[in-house]
Design a protein around this motif. Sequence first.
Motif, PDB file in Angstrom:
ATOM      1  N   SER A 142       0.796  -1.232   0.000  1.00 51.55           N
ATOM      2  CA  SER A 142       0.000   0.000   0.000  1.00 51.55           C
ATOM      3  C   SER A 142       0.831   1.286   0.000  1.00 51.55           C
ATOM      4  N   HIS A 148       2.848  -5.798  -6.439  1.00 54.35           N
ATOM      5  CA  HIS A 148       2.221  -4.588  -6.968  1.00 54.35           C
ATOM      6  C   HIS A 148       2.298  -3.469  -5.924  1.00 54.35           C
ATOM      7  N   PHE A 149       2.918  -2.348  -6.296  1.00 54.71           N
ATOM      8  CA  PHE A 149       2.935  -1.160  -5.451  1.00 54.71           C
ATOM      9  C   PHE A 149       1.717  -0.305  -5.807  1.00 54.71           C
ATOM     10  N   LEU A 150       0.916   0.041  -4.813  1.00 51.79           N
ATOM     11  CA  LEU A 150      -0.323   0.773  -5.047  1.00 51.79           C
ATOM     12  C   LEU A 150      -0.305   2.113  -4.321  1.00 51.79           C
ATOM     13  N   ASP A 151      -0.943   3.088  -4.922  1.00 50.85           N
ATOM     14  CA  ASP A 151      -1.103   4.415  -4.334  1.00 50.85           C
ATOM     15  C   ASP A 151      -1.697   4.294  -2.927  1.00 50.85           C
ATOM     16  N   HIS A 152      -1.035   4.918  -1.945  1.00 53.33           N
ATOM     17  CA  HIS A 152      -1.432   4.794  -0.540  1.00 53.33           C
ATOM     18  C   HIS A 152      -2.880   5.223  -0.312  1.00 53.33           C
ATOM     19  N   GLN A 201      -6.492  -4.968  -5.549  1.00 49.89           N
ATOM     20  CA  GLN A 201      -5.714  -5.752  -6.501  1.00 49.89           C
ATOM     21  C   GLN A 201      -6.454  -7.019  -6.888  1.00 49.89           C
ATOM     22  N   ASP A 214       3.351   3.411  -3.217  1.00 51.70           N
ATOM     23  CA  ASP A 214       4.004   3.343  -4.518  1.00 51.70           C
ATOM     24  C   ASP A 214       5.179   4.308  -4.553  1.00 51.70           C
ATOM     25  N   GLU A 274       2.127   9.069  -0.440  1.00 52.36           N
ATOM     26  CA  GLU A 274       3.317   9.426  -1.208  1.00 52.36           C
ATOM     27  C   GLU A 274       3.433  10.953  -1.251  1.00 52.36           C
ATOM     28  N   TYR A 319       7.343   4.828  -6.749  1.00 52.92           N
ATOM     29  CA  TYR A 319       7.578   5.439  -8.062  1.00 52.92           C
ATOM     30  C   TYR A 319       6.846   6.772  -8.214  1.00 52.92           C
TER      31      TYR A 319
END
Length: 574
Positions: free
Chosen positions: A74, A148-152, A354, A76, A179, A78
Motif C-alpha cells: 500500500s 504490486h505497489f499501489l497508491d497509498h 488488486q 508506490d 506518497e 515510483y
Amino acid sequence: MITLGINAAFHDSAACLVKDGQLIAAAEDERFTHIKHGKRPVPFSAWELPFHAIHYCLKEADIHLSDVDQVAYSFDPYLVMERPELESREVRLPLDPLAVPMTEKWKSPWDPLFHSAILNAPGMLADGYPHHLQDRLAGTSRNDERFHFLDHHLCHAASAFLPSPFSEAAVMTLDGRGETATSTFSMGHGMQLERLRQVDMPHSLGMLYEQVTKYLGFLHSSDEYRVMALASYGKPVYANIFRDMVHLGNDGGYTIDEERFAQHFGPPRSKGAPFTMLHFDIAHSLQVVLEESVLELASWLRRETGAKQLCFAGGVALNCVLNARLRDAGIFDDIWVQPASGDAGTALGAALWQDAQARGESGKAFTMEHAYWGPAFSDEEIITFLRWAKVPYRRMQDVARETAELLLQNRVVGWFQGRMEFGPRALGARSILASPIDPKMQAKLNEVKDREDFRPVAPAVLEEEACNWFQSAGASPFMLFVHQVKEDKKAQIPAVCHVDGTARIQTVNRTQHARYYDLLKAFQELSGVPVIINTSFNTLGKPIVCTPRDALECFWSSPFDVLVMGDCLIEKKP
C-alpha cells in the motif's frame, strides 16, 4: 485468486489475505511483536515487513507464501522518486542531514533510503523473514511480477468503499500523508473508484492534528486520540488561530499555513507535566476547526458527486467526535467508516483492490459486517496453555451468566473470546469489561490501565436497546461514533458518560459475536441495564493482547480481578 495485502511504509504495519474477493484474515503486526504500532514512522524502519501478521494470515488459510498469486503493497515509491534516483539506481545518504538544504520542508534527505527499502520489499519478503516463521515463508524467490505497489490513498479509499454496504458512494480519505497526497475525494461505482480531487503535502489536516499532538506533549502518529479526549474539557478560545491557518477553497482543496504554536501559545508542554486550561482549550479549538473544515469538504463532495452515501477512511476517520458531527450534519444520508481507518487498513484496501482488478470483478462480493479477522484459540488450546503454565482455573458452565454476575459485583474482567479484532478498537474479543453502574468505575479502569484521568471509557450496548439509552443511536458495531447519553439514563450508567455527556458506543447483535451478545443480555436480565463498559485489553504503551500468554501476562501484572478465556475462569485471591 489469492492476494496478500501489506502495509509497512510508515506505521501500523499489517497484513491481510483475500481469496476470490472474500477476506480470510487480517491483523496488525503489533499484536505479535508487542511493539505498539509495529514501528515508528521513520525512514530507517521502512524495510520492516509485517512478517508475523503475514505468517498468521497464511496459517489461517493453511497455505504457504508460494501459494499466493499476488502481493499488494500500500505505497508506490515510483510516485515520489526523482528521475536521477531512478536512472542511477543508487542510494546517496548524507552524513549530516541537517547540512543538506531541502527546497521543500516536508521532504527528507533520508527519502532515498526510505524509497530503496520499499522498492526492495519483494526481496525482503523472499528472504528477510524471522527464522522461526520459515515454515510458511521459506523457499520463495524474489518475484517482482506478482508484487504490486499501489497508491497509498487509493488503498485507503478502497478499504472504505469496497467492503462497505454501498454499491455507489462518495469516498473521502484524510490522513497524515501518503506518497504526496494527504486527502482524496473520489466516487465509487461497483468495484471502481474515480478520484475527483486530492490535496498534497505539505497541506494536511492529519499532519496539523499530529503537530498539535506533539506540542501537547504526546507522541505524534500515536496519541492523537488522547487529544480528542482532552478537547472535551476545553473551550474554543483559540479557534480563530486555527481558522487563520486553514484556508479552504471552493473546489475541495485547502492549504494550511506553517504552524507557529510557540508564538501563539508559548513553550510546548513536556511529557508528564500537568495539564492546564491552556492545553484543554488548544485541543478543543483544534477539534472545532477540524470539524468545520471536514464538513466544508464533505459538503463540496456531496455537491460534486450527488451521492447520498459517504465512505470515510484515513487516520482522521478514527476521530469519533468528528464522525458524529459529520453524521449529524445530514450532508449525506448514511456514512460508513472503515474500522481499521488508520494505515493498517490500507493492507485490506490494497488486497481487495488488486484482487478485484486481477479478476475483473464489477460487483461486490464482500461486505465487512464485523472486525473479527485475527487469531482465535480453542478451549483446548487455552486449557493446554494454562496447565503448562501451572495456573489454577475452573471451567464455567454458563460463561455469559457467570461473567455478568462478576460484573455486578464490580469485578474488573479480562475478556478473551474468539477471533481477535482488526483495527485499533477492542470490540468484545480482547476487552477489559466492567459494570457502568458505579460512577467510580471510569477512574478505577484508568488506574488499572495506567491512563490519564481525562480518558473516557466506552459502552457496549445491545443493538436493539441502543436507541433507548443513546440519542439517535442505530447499529454502530465498530465504536466509531459518539452519541449523547439520554438524560433519563445518565444516572444508571454514569461511568460511561464523558464530561460532555457523550459516549462512544458499540452496538452488539448475536450474529456478530454470540457470546459477547449473550453476556450483555445476561447483564440486562440481572441489572435492568443492557450496557457494559468495554475498553481494550492492554495497558499503557502496549498493544491489545493477542494470545492466551499475552492475556495472562497482562492480567497478572495489572490490578484487575478476573480473567475469562474461552470458558475458563482465572481469579486472583483477595
